[in-house]
Design a protein around this motif. Structure first.
Motif, PDB file in Angstrom:
ATOM      1  N   UNK A 289      -3.107  20.474   1.504  1.00 11.62           N
ATOM      2  CA  UNK A 289      -4.238  20.593   0.582  1.00 11.62           C
ATOM      3  C   UNK A 289      -4.393  19.379  -0.325  1.00 11.62           C
ATOM      4  N   UNK A 290      -3.281  18.738  -0.742  1.00  9.04           N
ATOM      5  CA  UNK A 290      -3.346  17.728  -1.792  1.00  9.04           C
ATOM      6  C   UNK A 290      -4.337  16.604  -1.508  1.00  9.04           C
ATOM      7  N   UNK A 291      -4.277  15.885  -0.372  1.00 13.29           N
ATOM      8  CA  UNK A 291      -5.239  14.786  -0.184  1.00 13.29           C
ATOM      9  C   UNK A 291      -6.679  15.280  -0.118  1.00 13.29           C
ATOM     10  N   UNK A 292      -6.871  16.495   0.386  1.00 13.70           N
ATOM     11  CA  UNK A 292      -8.232  17.032   0.481  1.00 13.70           C
ATOM     12  C   UNK A 292      -8.742  17.463  -0.896  1.00 13.70           C
ATOM     13  N   UNK A 293      -7.836  17.980  -1.720  1.00 15.92           N
ATOM     14  CA  UNK A 293      -8.231  18.324  -3.090  1.00 15.92           C
ATOM     15  C   UNK A 293      -8.639  17.068  -3.863  1.00 15.92           C
ATOM     16  N   UNK A 294      -7.875  15.991  -3.673  1.00 18.27           N
ATOM     17  CA  UNK A 294      -8.248  14.735  -4.330  1.00 18.27           C
ATOM     18  C   UNK A 294      -9.617  14.263  -3.876  1.00 18.27           C
TER      19      UNK A 294
ATOM     20  N   UNK B  11     -18.970   5.088  -4.073  1.00 15.62           N
ATOM     21  CA  UNK B  11     -17.906   6.045  -3.795  1.00 15.62           C
ATOM     22  C   UNK B  11     -16.700   5.672  -4.637  1.00 15.62           C
ATOM     23  N   UNK B  12     -15.803   6.586  -4.760  1.00 13.25           N
ATOM     24  CA  UNK B  12     -14.587   6.299  -5.511  1.00 13.25           C
ATOM     25  C   UNK B  12     -13.432   7.072  -4.890  1.00 13.25           C
ATOM     26  N   UNK B  13     -12.302   6.429  -4.823  1.00 12.64           N
ATOM     27  CA  UNK B  13     -11.099   7.092  -4.325  1.00 12.64           C
ATOM     28  C   UNK B  13      -9.945   6.720  -5.233  1.00 12.64           C
ATOM     29  N   UNK B  14      -9.087   7.673  -5.514  1.00 12.14           N
ATOM     30  CA  UNK B  14      -7.897   7.445  -6.320  1.00 12.14           C
ATOM     31  C   UNK B  14      -6.692   7.533  -5.397  1.00 12.14           C
ATOM     32  N   UNK B  15      -5.883   6.479  -5.381  1.00 14.38           N
ATOM     33  CA  UNK B  15      -4.707   6.419  -4.522  1.00 14.38           C
ATOM     34  C   UNK B  15      -3.479   6.241  -5.410  1.00 14.38           C
ATOM     35  N   UNK B  16      -2.488   7.095  -5.236  1.00 11.37           N
ATOM     36  CA  UNK B  16      -1.265   7.032  -6.024  1.00 11.37           C
ATOM     37  C   UNK B  16      -0.218   6.243  -5.253  1.00 11.37           C
ATOM     38  N   UNK B  17       0.256   5.151  -5.868  1.00  8.40           N
ATOM     39  CA  UNK B  17       1.212   4.243  -5.238  1.00  8.40           C
ATOM     40  C   UNK B  17       2.574   4.366  -5.906  1.00  8.40           C
ATOM     41  N   UNK B  18       3.585   4.735  -5.143  1.00  7.34           N
ATOM     42  CA  UNK B  18       4.937   4.799  -5.670  1.00  7.34           C
ATOM     43  C   UNK B  18       5.558   3.416  -5.737  1.00  7.34           C
ATOM     44  N   UNK B  19       6.122   3.078  -6.885  1.00  6.26           N
ATOM     45  CA  UNK B  19       6.736   1.766  -7.078  1.00  6.26           C
ATOM     46  C   UNK B  19       8.121   1.949  -7.698  1.00  6.26           C
ATOM     47  N   UNK B  20       8.936   0.900  -7.572  1.00  7.67           N
ATOM     48  CA  UNK B  20      10.229   0.877  -8.256  1.00  7.67           C
ATOM     49  C   UNK B  20      10.297  -0.396  -9.077  1.00  7.67           C
TER      50      UNK B  20
ATOM     51  N   UNK C  57     -14.107   0.171  -5.161  1.00  9.27           N
ATOM     52  CA  UNK C  57     -14.306   1.617  -5.279  1.00  9.27           C
ATOM     53  C   UNK C  57     -12.997   2.392  -5.214  1.00  9.27           C
ATOM     54  N   UNK C  58     -11.875   1.695  -4.968  1.00  6.01           N
ATOM     55  CA  UNK C  58     -10.578   2.368  -4.903  1.00  6.01           C
ATOM     56  C   UNK C  58      -9.800   2.096  -6.187  1.00  6.01           C
ATOM     57  N   UNK C  59      -9.363   3.141  -6.825  1.00  5.36           N
ATOM     58  CA  UNK C  59      -8.524   3.012  -8.025  1.00  5.36           C
ATOM     59  C   UNK C  59      -7.084   3.337  -7.648  1.00  5.36           C
TER      60      UNK C  59
ATOM     61  N   UNK D  61      -2.674   7.986   7.628  1.00  5.57           N
ATOM     62  CA  UNK D  61      -3.180   7.945   6.250  1.00  5.57           C
ATOM     63  C   UNK D  61      -4.698   7.901   6.193  1.00  5.57           C
ATOM     64  N   UNK D  62      -5.249   8.444   5.109  1.00 10.02           N
ATOM     65  CA  UNK D  62      -6.690   8.356   4.882  1.00 10.02           C
ATOM     66  C   UNK D  62      -7.096   6.892   4.705  1.00 10.02           C
ATOM     67  N   UNK D  63      -8.374   6.609   4.916  1.00 12.72           N
ATOM     68  CA  UNK D  63      -8.850   5.221   4.867  1.00 12.72           C
ATOM     69  C   UNK D  63      -8.515   4.514   3.552  1.00 12.72           C
ATOM     70  N   UNK D  64      -8.714   5.150   2.373  1.00 13.26           N
ATOM     71  CA  UNK D  64      -8.357   4.449   1.127  1.00 13.26           C
ATOM     72  C   UNK D  64      -6.868   4.130   1.039  1.00 13.26           C
ATOM     73  N   UNK D  65      -6.021   5.042   1.520  1.00 12.94           N
ATOM     74  CA  UNK D  65      -4.572   4.804   1.506  1.00 12.94           C
ATOM     75  C   UNK D  65      -4.230   3.644   2.430  1.00 12.94           C
ATOM     76  N   UNK D  66      -4.841   3.609   3.613  1.00 20.43           N
ATOM     77  CA  UNK D  66      -4.603   2.513   4.549  1.00 20.43           C
ATOM     78  C   UNK D  66      -5.057   1.180   3.955  1.00 20.43           C
TER      79      UNK D  66
END
Length: 296
Positions: A66-71, A91-100, A121-123, A275-280
């Motif tokens: 559900x999570x990517x579809x809810x976003x 359009x707008x897409x929010x992508x969460x990037x894990x970093x260290x 359009x990608x945040x 992965x979805x297009x914005x994630x890719x």
């Protein structure tokens, strides 16, 4: 299914923060309201969305689905709102990037800048994740993709629900106080060493690296934080190993002597297998930022 946008927004926030209490604080709701949202959404979906892990929560299989579809639904709702206000909004897409630590210090500003040029359009939203648990965070859906580490001497095993590509490689070097000469083999054997815990992948890789130097390292200081290990090495309290990117967490008091015999590590980008297009698109930008640092 009879869910609401409010329930989906609450669900995404709980998934990202791993806690209903923290989600309530961020959303300005009571914990009871968050719990009611999650209970109603669980009934609408017909499956558990979260599992308890220690004091936190991780996504169950239905939650990961559900999570990517809810976003996407929430992004579409925002797009519709702004369109009704007469704004020119494609359009707008929010992508969460894990970093260290060292990745965020060295590369994150360049990633955000290049992404803004290529895909305005990608945040991208950075989330600091322990590099040892980066794979699990991607699989659980806590983040959309992550910057991770693979040690060829202790390679990551294949994992269901995870795909990764190598975007950079770098050798270990010996960290010494700034201006200090390269240690001799005898110096390496007699020195105090600053090493990560042996149960961590990095700790195992470091111990294999010191063995490759032909020594049994004297484990005087056990330190998890790379910045702390570099600081200790800079004051002459022991030797440690680091890579050029890791050195970004140090200061002017430390120097690095490359030593290819010790091996090294690879920077990898972790995503779901499809992965979805914005994630890719974000993954492609991350790879481009890191690839110029790859060795031959």
């Amino acid at each position: 299914m009879g869910w609401t946008l409010g329930q989906l927004r609450t669900f995404v926030t709980v998934a990202e923060l791993g806690s209903m209490t923290r989600a309530a604080e961020q959303l300005g709701y009571s914990i009871g309201a968050v719990s009611q949202h999650m209970s109603a959404l669980r009934r609408a979906v017909g499956s558990e969305l979260f599992l308890r892990r220690g004091r936190g929560m991780v996504l169950a299989e239905a939650g990961r689905t559900l999570l990517p579809r809810a976003r996407s639904i929430l992004a579409a709702q925002k797009q519709a709102e702004m369109a009704m206000l007469g704004r020119d909004f494609r359009s707008e897409a929010i992508v969460t990037l894990g970093v260290f630590g060292s990745a965020s210090t060295r590369a994150l500003p360049s990633i955000v800048r290049l992404l803004g040029q290529r895909h305005p359009h990608i945040e991208v939203r950075a989330r600091e994740i322990n590099v040892e648990t980066m794979s699990a965070a991607v699989i659980d859906g806590a983040i959309d993709l992550g910057i991770g580490i693979n040690y060829p001497a202790v390679p990551l095993p294949p994992m269901r629900g995870l795909s990764w590509s190598t975007v950079a490689g770098e050798d270990f070097g010996i960290v010494v106080p700034a201006g200090a000469p390269r240690p001799s083999p005898q110096d390496l054997a007699e020195a105090d060493w600053i090493l990560p815990p042996a149960e961590e992948l990095f700790g195992r890789a470091m111990r294999l690296a010191t063995s490759a130097l032909g020594i049994a390292a004297k484990e005087t200081h056990i330190v998890t934080d790379t910045a702390v290990a570099l600081a200790l090495a800079g004051t002459g309290l022991g030797l440690t190993l680091a890579t050029p990117i890791m050195m970004s967490l140090g200061g002017p008091d430390v120097g690095l002597h490359p030593i290819a015999e010790a091996g090294g590590r690879e920077i990898i980008v972790l995503t779901s297998p499809d992965p979805a297009d914005p994630v890719a698109a974000v993954a492609e930008v991350v790879a481009e930022v890191f690839r110029p640092r790859m060795g031959p």
